[in-house]
Design a protein around this motif. Structure first.
Motif, PDB file in Angstrom:
ATOM      1  N   ASN A  48       0.823  -1.212   0.000  1.00 35.54           N
ATOM      2  CA  ASN A  48       0.000   0.000   0.000  1.00 35.54           C
ATOM      3  C   ASN A  48       0.860   1.267   0.000  1.00 35.54           C
ATOM      4  OD1 ASN A  48      -2.439  -1.348  -0.111  1.00 35.54           O
ATOM      5  ND2 ASN A  48      -2.657  -1.461   2.109  1.00 35.54           N
ATOM      6  N   GLN A  49       2.014   1.208   0.649  1.00 38.42           N
ATOM      7  CA  GLN A  49       2.935   2.346   0.586  1.00 38.42           C
ATOM      8  C   GLN A  49       3.472   2.509  -0.837  1.00 38.42           C
ATOM      9  OE1 GLN A  49       5.864   2.770   3.871  1.00 38.42           O
ATOM     10  NE2 GLN A  49       4.728   1.126   4.876  1.00 38.42           N
ATOM     11  N   MET A 137     -13.170   3.755  -1.235  1.00 31.60           N
ATOM     12  CA  MET A 137     -12.184   2.676  -1.184  1.00 31.60           C
ATOM     13  C   MET A 137     -11.736   2.449   0.251  1.00 31.60           C
ATOM     14  SD  MET A 137      -8.641   2.340  -3.316  1.00 31.60           S
ATOM     15  CE  MET A 137      -7.580   0.901  -3.164  1.00 31.60           C
ATOM     16  N   PRO A 138     -11.672   1.184   0.694  1.00 31.46           N
ATOM     17  CA  PRO A 138     -11.309   0.920   2.101  1.00 31.46           C
ATOM     18  C   PRO A 138      -9.893   1.377   2.419  1.00 31.46           C
ATOM     19  CG  PRO A 138     -11.246  -1.104   0.808  1.00 31.46           C
ATOM     20  CD  PRO A 138     -11.877  -0.064  -0.055  1.00 31.46           C
ATOM     21  N   VAL A 169      -9.556   3.799  14.508  1.00 30.16           N
ATOM     22  CA  VAL A 169     -10.529   3.832  13.428  1.00 30.16           C
ATOM     23  C   VAL A 169     -11.723   4.693  13.807  1.00 30.16           C
ATOM     24  CG1 VAL A 169     -12.205   2.445  12.163  1.00 30.16           C
ATOM     25  CG2 VAL A 169      -9.860   1.636  12.429  1.00 30.16           C
ATOM     26  N   ASN A 170     -12.249   4.497  15.019  1.00 31.38           N
ATOM     27  CA  ASN A 170     -13.403   5.278  15.466  1.00 31.38           C
ATOM     28  C   ASN A 170     -13.003   6.731  15.679  1.00 31.38           C
ATOM     29  OD1 ASN A 170     -14.990   2.979  15.528  1.00 31.38           O
ATOM     30  ND2 ASN A 170     -14.337   2.472  17.605  1.00 31.38           N
ATOM     31  N   GLY A 197      -6.003   7.201   6.114  1.00 32.64           N
ATOM     32  CA  GLY A 197      -5.057   6.094   6.044  1.00 32.64           C
ATOM     33  C   GLY A 197      -4.676   5.738   4.630  1.00 32.64           C
ATOM     34  N   TYR A 198      -3.741   4.801   4.524  1.00 27.11           N
ATOM     35  CA  TYR A 198      -3.365   4.292   3.211  1.00 27.11           C
ATOM     36  C   TYR A 198      -4.564   3.637   2.545  1.00 27.11           C
ATOM     37  CZ  TYR A 198       1.563   4.631   4.626  1.00 27.11           C
ATOM     38  OH  TYR A 198       2.787   5.079   5.034  1.00 27.11           O
ATOM     39  N   LYS A 199      -4.801   3.934   1.281  1.00 27.14           N
ATOM     40  CA  LYS A 199      -5.828   3.222   0.543  1.00 27.14           C
ATOM     41  C   LYS A 199      -5.402   1.763   0.419  1.00 27.14           C
ATOM     42  CE  LYS A 199      -7.700   7.066  -2.134  1.00 27.14           C
ATOM     43  NZ  LYS A 199      -8.002   7.580  -3.494  1.00 27.14           N
TER      44      LYS A 199
END
Length: 281
Positions: A48-49, A137-138, A169-170, A197-199
């Motif tokens: 992801n990076q 996208m998560p 996350v919350n 965050g990173y996609k």
């Protein structure tokens, strides 16, 4: 007038086909190097990076635009050459044995190129477009348990000034998390308004090829596209050097060997990736 004629001539078309083709070979090698990270188990962070770097770095963006232009130019030029060659021989020979005079790849470059172009468009819609434009996208998350408190929580993996950070996350009061070796420690409470965050392209890719209903179909179609790519490269790599007038008795054997090796190894390694993902659920 002469310049216009040069751009429209078959020699010019073959010249540009060769240049764009060789540039796309460099792109294939670089793209493969990044995608091979998918063969490393549980390698979400690194992949992801890499995906973030490839979509945000200014220099890479310039190379990306050159790649898009090359793909379009290569495809259009190939279609024009195929039409031009067809017009040059409107009537087929009375006796014709193509297999005796040319390889399967050389006779079907236009068909193979069309298959590859369809694959590229589909591939970009499935992965590239989501990475660039999908706001839903998560994001990559990491579920951890602090050894001291026993608390388990999901964290976004975020990037700030080149350093990874981990935010809850919350979007409520939570804790920072730091990593020392393989241990996780909770530090002071903070207020999290938003955690970017990173996609998670890693998750998107794994889910695509492991889809319960169509995962095997997607995998096999990918492999078939790589087979077409291999045949296309088998003829196209050495042909590019010939079109550029770079033939030399001292180097021809080496160019041919490298081209054949490239046309086998690169598509093969690309094909192994979805096969590995699908069959190692």
């Amino acid at each position: 007038m002469a310049k216009s004629a040069l751009l429209k001539s078959s020699i010019a078309k073959k010249y540009w086909m060769a240049l764009t083709g060789l540039f796309l070979c460099l792109f294939l090698a670089g793209h493969l190097a990044g995608n091979l990270q998918l063969l490393v188990p549980d390698n979400a962070s690194a992949f992801n990076q890499y995906a973030l770097f490839m979509t945000t770095n200014p220099a890479v963006k310039v190379l990306s635009y050159l790649t898009y232009i090359s793909i379009i130019f290569h495809a259009v030029d190939g279609i024009m050459l195929a039409i031009q060659n067809k017009k040059a021989r409107p009537i087929a020979y009375a006796k014709n044995d193509p297999s005796a005079n040319s390889s399967f790849a050389s006779r079907n470059m236009a068909v193979l190129g069309t298959v590859i172009l369809v694959f590229i468009v589909t591939h970009m819609i499935t992965f590239w477009a989501k990475m660039h434009f999908d706001k839903n996208m998560p994001l990559q998350t990491l579920s951890v348990t602090d050894e001291a408190s026993g608390m388990k929580q999901d964290f976004y993996i975020t990037s700030s000034s080149g350093q990874d950070k981990f935010l809850p996350v919350n979007q409520v009061d939570g804790e920072n998390m730091v990593i020392e070796g393989n241990k996780f420690f909770i530090t002071k409470p903070i207020k999290v308004e938003f955690a970017q965050g990173y996609k998670d392209l890693y998750k998107i890719t794994l889910d695509f090829f492991r889809d319960a209903k169509y995962g095997l179909v997607y995998t096999l179609l990918y492999v078939l596209a790589m087979l077409a790519l291999g045949f296309h490269l088998w003829h196209g790599f050495a042909s590019a050097f010939q079109s550029l007038g770079l033939n030399n008795p001292k180097f021809n054997a080496g160019i041919k060997f490298f081209g054949r090796a490239f046309s086998v190894l690169v598509p093969l390694l690309f094909a192994i990736i979805p096969l590995y993902i699908h069959f190692t659920k």
